[in-house]
Enzyme design. Sequence first.
Site, PDB file in Angstrom:
ATOM      1  N   GLN A   1       2.212   2.094 -11.913  1.00  0.00           N
ATOM      2  CA  GLN A   1       0.881   2.387 -12.440  1.00  0.00           C
ATOM      3  C   GLN A   1       0.735   1.666 -13.776  1.00  0.00           C
ATOM      4  OE1 GLN A   1      -0.472   6.429 -12.288  1.00  0.00           O
ATOM      5  NE2 GLN A   1       0.480   6.827 -10.289  1.00  0.00           N
TER       6      GLN A   1
ATOM      7  N   TYR B   1       6.283   1.533  -1.841  1.00  0.00           N
ATOM      8  CA  TYR B   1       7.160   1.461  -3.011  1.00  0.00           C
ATOM      9  C   TYR B   1       8.505   0.909  -2.538  1.00  0.00           C
ATOM     10  CZ  TYR B   1       3.819   4.233  -5.653  1.00  0.00           C
ATOM     11  OH  TYR B   1       2.691   4.676  -6.308  1.00  0.00           O
TER      12      TYR B   1
ATOM     13  N   GLU C   1      -1.145   1.242  -3.489  1.00  0.00           N
ATOM     14  CA  GLU C   1      -0.060   1.518  -4.441  1.00  0.00           C
ATOM     15  C   GLU C   1       1.148   0.681  -4.045  1.00  0.00           C
ATOM     16  OE1 GLU C   1       0.842   5.734  -4.823  1.00  0.00           O
ATOM     17  OE2 GLU C   1      -1.264   6.273  -4.679  1.00  0.00           O
TER      18      GLU C   1
ATOM     19  N   GLU D   1      -3.310   7.309 -12.803  1.00  0.00           N
ATOM     20  CA  GLU D   1      -3.365   8.667 -12.253  1.00  0.00           C
ATOM     21  C   GLU D   1      -3.075   9.676 -13.354  1.00  0.00           C
ATOM     22  OE1 GLU D   1      -0.623   9.195  -9.000  1.00  0.00           O
ATOM     23  OE2 GLU D   1      -1.314  11.229  -8.585  1.00  0.00           O
TER      24      GLU D   1
ATOM     25  N   ASN E   1      -5.912  10.529  -0.091  1.00  0.00           N
ATOM     26  CA  ASN E   1      -4.695   9.836  -0.547  1.00  0.00           C
ATOM     27  C   ASN E   1      -3.492  10.400   0.202  1.00  0.00           C
ATOM     28  OD1 ASN E   1      -3.114   8.205  -2.707  1.00  0.00           O
ATOM     29  ND2 ASN E   1      -2.158  10.230  -2.767  1.00  0.00           N
ATOM     30  N   GLU E   2      -2.729   9.534   0.771  1.00  0.00           N
ATOM     31  CA  GLU E   2      -1.483   9.914   1.455  1.00  0.00           C
ATOM     32  C   GLU E   2      -1.687  11.187   2.281  1.00  0.00           C
ATOM     33  OE1 GLU E   2       1.912   9.724  -1.233  1.00  0.00           O
ATOM     34  OE2 GLU E   2       1.713   7.551  -1.352  1.00  0.00           O
TER      35      GLU E   2
END
Length: 478
Positions: A346, A244, A295, A25, A173-174
């Site tokens: 990432q 996460y 992710e 990203e 995204n999100e």
Amino acid sequence: MDKLYLLYPERRGRIAPEIYGHFTEHIGGVFYGGMWVGPDSDVPNVKGFRRDVVEAFRAIRPPVLRWPGGCFAETYDWRDGIGPDRPTRINWWRNEDGRYEPNAVGTHEFIDLCRAVGAKPYFAANVTSVPPLHIRDWMDYCLSPRGSTTLAREREANGSPEPFDVPFWGVGNENWGGGGNMTPEHYADVFRTCALLMRNAAPKGRVKLFACGTSGDEYEWARGVAAGLFRSERQADGFAMHYYCGSAGDPLAFTDDEWDRQIAQAARIEDMIRRNYAVMVGYGLEERMPMVVDEWGCWHPAGSGPSKGKNLFEQQSTMRDAVVAALTLNIFNRHCDKVIMANVAQLTNLLHSLFLCGPDGFACTPTYHVFDMYQRHQGAESVGSVCENGDLSVSVSVHGGRTLITAANTSVRADAEIGLCPCGRPLPETGELVLLSHADPHAHNTFAEPDKVRPVRSAVNPRRPLTVPRASVAAISF
Ligand code: AHR
């Protein structure tokens, strides 16, 4: 000694190579100050990307690379990143002293990177701040045959006459958060509108469109999106959750109890996969919307990485992060009937990265070595296993008659001794062990000591007991 049963008759399906995917990203020091140095740099590079990163990355056969975000995707205008004159924009996700986006890395450069390492590109499209036609145009620019459309001719004028093969597209995204703060019902409508136009530019079968999934265990989002999509002909090809596992204590100086907490937080992803998938089953969508884990990784307090806190969300990675990566990949392997792709967050410098790089050097993190050791799971058939030692996270696959067992000892206190039990099959007397281990679980690689943590290969007899030291990762093959 504990038994590790290899349940060869229990076939769980093919492990999609894309489970071993990655994420890059425009945030922190991932590109600028990280792997992008530009083609005119004195730092050896491949079309502007650091040669050390490109070569080490290519060696682990990355199947897919997601870009340009993340949150950044929802403010990204793809037109800023093509052609000779690139505007500078505000980029909230850069660093304290430079919240600007130079757009030096755009569509062509990112495709160069994917080609250099052999990965398929996965683009995350902005559905928050540009109209749907804008996304359709990006697809037209990338996918249309040479000379066919005005945008294909513009691509040619920018140096790429042949289309780019971009098989995966994220629709936002999100979107429950930074991507528009939408309700699931609203997002399902946005998805259908965008998908209609996107399928126009690339009919079903040519590209896969992924719908924004949950943040871990926010199942209300999963139910709302599934309810909004299950009757639609423009369904998604995947449901892209993020998880996460946070942090526990200091990234480098954690205690044993904090180690335990980090492992427990990481292991929760298995339940999340099951439960998100259960929602899709409930709506009859499991075949059309399997799980994509867009992710994942540890998220420690910043400041331990090479820039000492200058670059956003930069962190070091110890043996603890390697064990988290190993146990997470084992979970994906075991659930390969549900998970079709996963991208660790990432690639360079930021969060659970594989590489640390910058003006002062380059190093592979312990997590890089886990991806290397697990390579041969890609495309293999997942088979069942049960281990009597509950601290051992295991997955097993078979490919071309060769068995690969990957085992992470999640205990920071006790070594594990295991005996392989192949349930009636003969075990050979020769095999190979690759062991990633260090006497100190806090061990990590730096520019000064890039090989402090690295795997060691040895010949083993699979019929004899094998030791998996505390806080280590083992790959056994025969
Ligand atoms: O990976 C960092 C950020 O985490 C991404 O931009 C976003 O999608 C997530 O919240």
